[in-house]
Design a protein around this motif. Structure first.
Motif, PDB file in Angstrom:
ATOM      1  N   ILE A 238      35.099  46.998  45.968  1.00  0.00           N
ATOM      2  CA  ILE A 238      35.386  46.664  44.568  1.00  0.00           C
ATOM      3  C   ILE A 238      36.326  47.686  43.954  1.00  0.00           C
ATOM      4  CG2 ILE A 238      34.352  46.540  42.261  1.00  0.00           C
ATOM      5  CD1 ILE A 238      31.911  45.250  43.607  1.00  0.00           C
ATOM      6  N   ILE A 239      36.085  48.976  44.250  1.00  0.00           N
ATOM      7  CA  ILE A 239      36.934  50.028  43.695  1.00  0.00           C
ATOM      8  C   ILE A 239      38.372  49.856  44.192  1.00  0.00           C
ATOM      9  CG2 ILE A 239      37.434  52.515  43.735  1.00  0.00           C
ATOM     10  CD1 ILE A 239      34.393  52.960  43.858  1.00  0.00           C
ATOM     11  N   LEU A 240      38.527  49.693  45.509  1.00  0.00           N
ATOM     12  CA  LEU A 240      39.874  49.587  46.071  1.00  0.00           C
ATOM     13  C   LEU A 240      40.605  48.375  45.491  1.00  0.00           C
ATOM     14  CD1 LEU A 240      39.293  50.463  49.834  1.00  0.00           C
ATOM     15  CD2 LEU A 240      40.042  51.931  47.962  1.00  0.00           C
ATOM     16  N   PHE A 241      39.880  47.290  45.349  1.00  0.00           N
ATOM     17  CA  PHE A 241      40.486  46.056  44.851  1.00  0.00           C
ATOM     18  C   PHE A 241      40.938  46.218  43.403  1.00  0.00           C
ATOM     19  CE2 PHE A 241      40.208  41.780  43.002  1.00  0.00           C
ATOM     20  CZ  PHE A 241      40.978  41.073  43.903  1.00  0.00           C
ATOM     21  N   THR A 242      40.008  46.695  42.553  1.00  0.00           N
ATOM     22  CA  THR A 242      40.331  46.804  41.124  1.00  0.00           C
ATOM     23  C   THR A 242      41.455  47.807  40.887  1.00  0.00           C
ATOM     24  OG1 THR A 242      38.000  46.369  40.739  1.00  0.00           O
ATOM     25  CG2 THR A 242      39.287  47.100  38.856  1.00  0.00           C
ATOM     26  N   ILE A 295      41.353  43.397  32.995  1.00  0.00           N
ATOM     27  CA  ILE A 295      41.062  43.628  34.406  1.00  0.00           C
ATOM     28  C   ILE A 295      39.646  44.157  34.587  1.00  0.00           C
ATOM     29  CG2 ILE A 295      41.639  45.112  36.355  1.00  0.00           C
ATOM     30  CD1 ILE A 295      44.532  44.853  35.546  1.00  0.00           C
ATOM     31  N   LEU A 296      39.253  45.084  33.710  1.00  0.00           N
ATOM     32  CA  LEU A 296      37.911  45.642  33.829  1.00  0.00           C
ATOM     33  C   LEU A 296      36.867  44.552  33.610  1.00  0.00           C
ATOM     34  CD1 LEU A 296      38.315  49.104  32.068  1.00  0.00           C
ATOM     35  CD2 LEU A 296      38.474  48.523  34.481  1.00  0.00           C
ATOM     36  N   ILE A 297      37.132  43.667  32.641  1.00  0.00           N
ATOM     37  CA  ILE A 297      36.179  42.591  32.377  1.00  0.00           C
ATOM     38  C   ILE A 297      36.079  41.671  33.593  1.00  0.00           C
ATOM     39  CG2 ILE A 297      35.898  40.445  31.073  1.00  0.00           C
ATOM     40  CD1 ILE A 297      36.726  41.959  28.582  1.00  0.00           C
ATOM     41  N   SER A 298      37.228  41.334  34.169  1.00  0.00           N
ATOM     42  CA  SER A 298      37.124  40.402  35.295  1.00  0.00           C
ATOM     43  C   SER A 298      36.517  41.110  36.507  1.00  0.00           C
ATOM     44  CB  SER A 298      38.474  39.749  35.608  1.00  0.00           C
ATOM     45  OG  SER A 298      39.341  40.669  36.193  1.00  0.00           O
ATOM     46  N   ALA A 299      36.748  42.428  36.621  1.00  0.00           N
ATOM     47  CA  ALA A 299      36.106  43.154  37.721  1.00  0.00           C
ATOM     48  C   ALA A 299      34.584  43.149  37.544  1.00  0.00           C
ATOM     49  CB  ALA A 299      36.618  44.590  37.777  1.00  0.00           C
ATOM     50  N   PHE A 300      34.161  43.297  36.292  1.00  0.00           N
ATOM     51  CA  PHE A 300      32.721  43.268  35.998  1.00  0.00           C
ATOM     52  C   PHE A 300      32.108  41.940  36.449  1.00  0.00           C
ATOM     53  CE2 PHE A 300      29.595  42.130  32.520  1.00  0.00           C
ATOM     54  CZ  PHE A 300      28.541  42.866  33.046  1.00  0.00           C
ATOM     55  N   LYS A 301      32.813  40.848  36.147  1.00  0.00           N
ATOM     56  CA  LYS A 301      32.282  39.539  36.540  1.00  0.00           C
ATOM     57  C   LYS A 301      32.393  39.325  38.052  1.00  0.00           C
ATOM     58  CE  LYS A 301      34.920  37.598  33.549  1.00  0.00           C
ATOM     59  NZ  LYS A 301      35.627  36.675  32.650  1.00  0.00           N
TER      60      LYS A 301
END
Lengths: 364, 258
Positions: A238-242, A295-301
């Motif tokens: 997730i970290i690498l992707f975001t 981006i942070l919101i979509s990463a959260f979801k």
């Protein structure tokens, strides 16, 4: 001779009542021309047909606490699927009598988050509080010391898992993304090439495939006997992707900075690091707050995608309850409930970003 | 050039050299911007550079603090030669103040923070001391009451004075001005020029790219005229305006002095 001053110069006249206040607003926005009037009436009609039955279903005919049998007889919503299974939805397979521990950890997290809302309170002490708090949360979850029984991370699930993946995912991805953006604009060809390749590769694959790679392919490369925690692998993916997405947004902000800002910073003798830290990044990051938060919101979801590698995050625990024959068929209520939880998370992020933007735009 | 043709007052009798430029060339890609510049600037000397746009005058002073890199010849600034060495470049930049046409203040910081950024982070001055220094300099440019405002809240003239103050806070040995008044409304030009004149009185070494000929007359020791990347003419202000030697200078002067 001096010309006479116009009489009305110093006396203010209020605008007509039909142009200000509620009446003015309604006239201007709802009944401005026949088309708007028609649309307003249509929407009012539509809402009057939809809202009352929905309200009855949700609140009047609904069952809040009861058995599945009572639910099936009622005509309204069956909220008891939530109330009866709340602890499983929230905590998954975490040992039942130990569930106060993830609860305490989450409360600590919320406490720290709300303390950090106000930028005036940001200080070294708050930083230490976070460091200590995160260690304490990890300790609470894992246990194994001071008489707390050890809980394997394979049993972690539900909301704490979702929060763990997102809080660490977002806080680690943000600085990594900034570094990647700076690297991509670097004059050093090796660094630049590395960052470009990284960003384009990661953006070129879906998160799901990264999660699969982390959980299935990656362990094949590890020597016999060494295993890396499944949650950690998902976390890294997730970290690498975001970070790759953050990097591109931040790069956009950097490109928006004028050459003059760099030159002014250089001409007072600031080196590259100080120029970036004190002059360029504070401005560039502020410009890109809105897309960054998206981006942070979509990463959260997107953390909910970990279901495909069999981690029991909030979505998966809810689905497990629905696969229980007793509660089958109440998926509406269950999904409304977790949608609400996700919404609260996303909405508070969006809200905070708006607050931050307002504060940072002071004086400009 | 002989010594007697220059105005002597205010200049160091020992003739210490502050900046020495020898046979300096610069290209932008294929375009030859500066074609063999030779220039020696003494301590406390004030030089005005003028010339048509595209003549390379801005590029010349930007080379002195290495905002642009020269490709041939050498530039020595107070004994430090400008070569491809980050430490050298940073040392030179700390000694050379630069004022830009478009001010280039840091819009996210208030005026005081704009001024203390360099002293605190580059000179490692303690915060309190840096703020005292900044307030002192702000008083010098007559703008102390704006210390807690942001650049966006000030007028152009005020912003340019803040920009001058920001450079002064680094206690520079040389000040470079790159068309400091050409982005300003007419009524604000004077307040900026006044600050520059005061600075000149204090004996600051200055190189000013400007078309403010009144300023050149009253302040400069030497006026340089540049065209097509060369220093075409160089003289005392009196001689320069009264008896320009070259056709190109005459034409230029007739265009800007009506």
């Amino acid at each position: 001779m001096q010309p006479e001053t116009p009489r009305n110069l110093d006396q203010e006249i209020r605008p007509p009542v039909t142009h200000i206040g509620i009446i003015g607003w309604i006239r201007e926005n709802l009944f401005d021309g026949w088309l708007n009037t028609l649309l307003t009436l249509l929407i009012v009609y539509f809402l009057s047909r939809v809202i009352p039955p929905l309200f009855r279903w949700m609140f009047i005919d609904s069952v809040w606490v009861g058995s599945p049998q009572e639910c099936r007889q009622a005509t309204g919503a069956c909220w008891s699927i939530i109330t009866a299974n709340l602890r499983f939805i929230l905590f998954g397979f975490y040992p039942y009598n130990q569930q106060w521990r993830p609860l305490a950890a989450m409360l600590m997290l919320f406490g720290l988050l709300s303390l950090s809302r106000d930028r005036n309170r940001w200080s070294k002490r708050l930083g230490y509080a976070w460091l200590f708090g995160l260690l304490a949360m990890g300790f609470l979850m894992k246990g194994g010391f001071f008489g707390l029984s050890e809980v394997e991370s394979s049993k972690w699930g539900g909301l704490p898992l979702t929060l763990l993946l997102s809080v660490f995912g977002l806080t680690a991805a943000y600085p990594l993304g900034i570094l990647l953006a700076l690297g991509r604009r670097s004059k050093m060809p090796m660094i630049k090439a590395l960052c470009v390749v990284y960003i384009e590769l990661i953006r070129g694959v879906p998160l799901i495939s990264l999660l699969f790679m982390g959980s299935i392919i990656f362990p094949l490369f590890l020597p016999e006997g060494i295993t890396i925690n499944k949650i950690l692998r998902a976390q890294v993916a997730i970290i690498l992707f975001t970070a790759a997405y953050i990097a591109e947004v931040v790069r956009g902000g950097l490109q928006g900075m004028s050459r003059g800002q760099y030159e002014a910073a250089e001409s007072i003798g600031l080196n590259y690091y100080l120029t970036m830290r004190l002059v360029i990044l504070p401005q560039a990051l502020k410009i890109v707050i809105p897309p960054t938060v998206s981006i942070l919101i979509s990463a959260f979801k997107d953390t909910s995608l970990v279901v495909i590698i069999a981690l029991f995050d909030l979505l998966k625990t809810t689905q497990s309850v629905l696969s229980n024959p007793e509660w089958m068929g109440f998926s509406k209520e269950a999904y409304i409930f977790i949608a609400l939880l996700y919404f609260l998370g996303c909405f508070s992020m969006a809200n905070y970003s708006r607050k931050l933007e307002k504060e940072l735009s002071i004086g400009r | 050039m002989n010594q007697s043709s220059r105005t002597p007052e205010g200049r160091n009798p020992e003739k210490e050299v502050m900046i020495e430029i020898v046979g300096m060339h610069k290209w932008f890609g294929e375009f030859h911007v500066l074609k063999g510049i030779d220039l020696t600037v003494e301590k406390r000397e004030r030089i005005v550079i003028c010339g048509p746009s595209g003549s390379g005058k801005s590029t010349l002073i930007r080379c002195i603090n290495r905002l642009e890199e020269h490709q041939r010849g050498k530039i020595v600034m107070d004994g430090i030669e400008l070569i491809n060495n980050l430490k050298n470049i940073e040392r030179v930049r700390q000694e050379v103040g630069m004022v830009f046409q478009h001010f280039n203040l840091f819009p996210h910081l208030d005026i005081l923070d704009n001024l203390t950024l360099g002293p605190i982070w580059v000179r490692k001055t303690p915060k309190k001391e840096a703020e005292d220094l900044a307030m002192h300099v702000l008083e010098k440019v007559h703008i102390a009451e704006q210390a807690r405002k942001y650049p966006g809240q000030l007028s152009g003239g005020q912003q340019q004075r803040v920009a001058i103050a920001r450079s002064l806070c680094m206690n520079p040995k040389v000040m470079l001005f790159d068309e400091p008044t050409s982005a300003l409304d007419p009524e604000m030009i004077k307040e900026v020029l006044d600050v520059m004149i005061e600075l000149a009185r204090e004996g600051m070494t200055m190189i000013v790219v400007t078309h403010e000929m009144g300023f050149a007359k009253s302040v400069a020791h030497r006026v340089l005229f540049m065209d097509y990347g060369q220093i075409v003419e160089e003289n005392t202000p009196d001689e320069f305006f009264k008896n320009p030697r070259y056709e190109r200078t005459k034409l230029f002067l007739s265009q800007i002095l009506h």
